[in-house]
Design an enzyme around this catalytic site. Structure first.
Site, PDB file in Angstrom:
ATOM      1  N   HIS A 166      -6.903  -5.205   3.347  1.00 54.55           N
ATOM      2  CA  HIS A 166      -5.651  -4.683   3.904  1.00 54.55           C
ATOM      3  C   HIS A 166      -5.081  -5.694   4.895  1.00 54.55           C
ATOM      4  O   HIS A 166      -5.819  -6.215   5.740  1.00 54.55           O
ATOM      5  CB  HIS A 166      -5.905  -3.388   4.690  1.00 54.55           C
ATOM      6  N   HIS A 215     -10.661  -5.338  -2.221  1.00 54.55           N
ATOM      7  CA  HIS A 215      -9.313  -5.573  -1.689  1.00 54.55           C
ATOM      8  C   HIS A 215      -9.367  -5.638  -0.173  1.00 54.55           C
ATOM      9  O   HIS A 215     -10.243  -5.035   0.457  1.00 54.55           O
ATOM     10  CB  HIS A 215      -8.355  -4.465  -2.144  1.00 54.55           C
ATOM     11  N   GLN A 272     -14.361   3.516   2.566  1.00 59.85           N
ATOM     12  CA  GLN A 272     -13.753   3.004   1.332  1.00 59.85           C
ATOM     13  C   GLN A 272     -13.380   4.176   0.431  1.00 59.85           C
ATOM     14  O   GLN A 272     -14.182   5.095   0.217  1.00 59.85           O
ATOM     15  CB  GLN A 272     -14.729   2.068   0.610  1.00 59.85           C
ATOM     16  N   ASP A 325       0.854  -1.202   0.000  1.00 60.33           N
ATOM     17  CA  ASP A 325       0.000   0.000   0.000  1.00 60.33           C
ATOM     18  C   ASP A 325       0.888   1.249   0.000  1.00 60.33           C
ATOM     19  O   ASP A 325       1.707   1.412   0.906  1.00 60.33           O
ATOM     20  CB  ASP A 325      -0.903  -0.026   1.237  1.00 60.33           C
ATOM     21  N   ILE A 326       0.745   2.106  -1.017  1.00 58.79           N
ATOM     22  CA  ILE A 326       1.580   3.326  -1.058  1.00 58.79           C
ATOM     23  C   ILE A 326       1.258   4.274   0.097  1.00 58.79           C
ATOM     24  O   ILE A 326       2.091   5.049   0.505  1.00 58.79           O
ATOM     25  CB  ILE A 326       1.462   4.150  -2.376  1.00 58.79           C
TER      26      ILE A 326
HETATM   27  P1  AMP Z   1      -9.651   1.742   0.969  1.00 60.67           P
HETATM   28  O1  AMP Z   1      -9.765   2.930   1.844  1.00 60.67           O
HETATM   29  O2  AMP Z   1      -9.874   0.452   1.691  1.00 60.67           O
HETATM   30  O3  AMP Z   1     -10.434   1.866  -0.309  1.00 60.67           O
HETATM   31  O4  AMP Z   1      -8.096   1.669   0.618  1.00 60.67           O
HETATM   32  C1  AMP Z   1      -7.528   2.008  -0.621  1.00 60.67           C
HETATM   33  C2  AMP Z   1      -6.045   1.898  -0.408  1.00 60.67           C
HETATM   34  O5  AMP Z   1      -5.389   1.872  -1.683  1.00 60.67           O
HETATM   35  C3  AMP Z   1      -5.458   3.063   0.371  1.00 60.67           C
HETATM   36  O6  AMP Z   1      -4.878   2.564   1.571  1.00 60.67           O
HETATM   37  C4  AMP Z   1      -4.399   3.653  -0.588  1.00 60.67           C
HETATM   38  O7  AMP Z   1      -3.240   4.063   0.082  1.00 60.67           O
HETATM   39  C5  AMP Z   1      -4.136   2.496  -1.535  1.00 60.67           C
HETATM   40  N1  AMP Z   1      -3.673   2.895  -2.863  1.00 60.67           N
HETATM   41  C6  AMP Z   1      -4.211   3.821  -3.672  1.00 60.67           C
HETATM   42  N2  AMP Z   1      -3.517   3.914  -4.823  1.00 60.67           N
HETATM   43  C7  AMP Z   1      -2.509   3.019  -4.760  1.00 60.67           C
HETATM   44  C8  AMP Z   1      -1.431   2.641  -5.625  1.00 60.67           C
HETATM   45  N3  AMP Z   1      -1.264   3.213  -6.817  1.00 60.67           N
HETATM   46  N4  AMP Z   1      -0.589   1.677  -5.197  1.00 60.67           N
HETATM   47  C9  AMP Z   1      -0.737   1.103  -4.000  1.00 60.67           C
HETATM   48  N5  AMP Z   1      -1.734   1.405  -3.136  1.00 60.67           N
HETATM   49  C10 AMP Z   1      -2.600   2.350  -3.498  1.00 60.67           C
END
Ligand code: AMP
Ligand code: ZN
Length: 143
Positions: A101, A99, A93, A30-31
């Site tokens: 975490h 996905h 979300q 996760d970035i």
């Molecule tokens: P959610 O809040 O569960 O929808 O989490 C989405 C997650 O995706 C967040 O923790 C972001 O940091 C992660 N994210 C968004 N763009 C990227 C990316 N390009 N590469 C890796 N993680 C990402």
């Protein structure tokens, strides 16, 4: 789904530090990491959230989650590992793509996470991904 960031990662159109991929799933760092070693495990197929998840994809993500979690355990030796998923805007979300975490935790963390998110940078994410990939390879070799 041209505007979906996770579909673009699956297609290799935007970079990610990938730790695992199989026919149905992809896992990457996760970035916006909240703790070191924070991995996202996603379906390759565009599934917005758990309400839209079919049984076969759910099973595939479950298998990948277990394997990646064991590898995080091997690579980082955390005292705990949280897994969570947000469904819908009101639940927090932000990426509308199925996905889960995986967040390693230390004894001192309690339920705290680093906030704001750390954005560790590609070099750190690549190093962490390599450590998890190595643990996954060792497990596959041991079977
Ligand atoms: P959610 O809040 O569960 O929808 O989490 C989405 C997650 O995706 C967040 O923790 C972001 O940091 C992660 N994210 C968004 N763009 C990227 C990316 N390009 N590469 C890796 N993680 C990402
Ligand atoms: Zn998508």
């Amino acid at each position: 789904m041209s505007d979906c960031v996770f579909c673009k990662i699956v297609a290799g159109e935007i970079p990610a530090s990938i730790v695992h991929a199989d026919a149905d799933t992809i896992a990457f760092m996760d970035i916006g990491s909240v703790n070191p070693g924070h991995v996202l495990v996603a379906s390759k197929k565009h599934v917005e959230n758990i309400y839209a998840l079919d049984d076969a994809t759910g099973a595939a993500v479950g298998r990948a989650l277990a394997r990646v979690a064991r590898a995080i355990g091997e690579a980082f030796s955390p005292e705990g590992l949280s897994q969570y998923q947000a469904n819908g805007k009101l639940a927090g979300q932000t990426v509308f793509h199925y996905h889960v975490h995986l967040v390693p935790r230390r004894r001192d963390d309690g339920m705290k996470v680093d906030w704001p998110v750390r954005n560790p940078g590609r070099d750190v994410l690549e190093g962490d991904a390599a450590a998890i990939r190595k643990a996954l390879q060792q497990e596959a070799g041991g079977r």
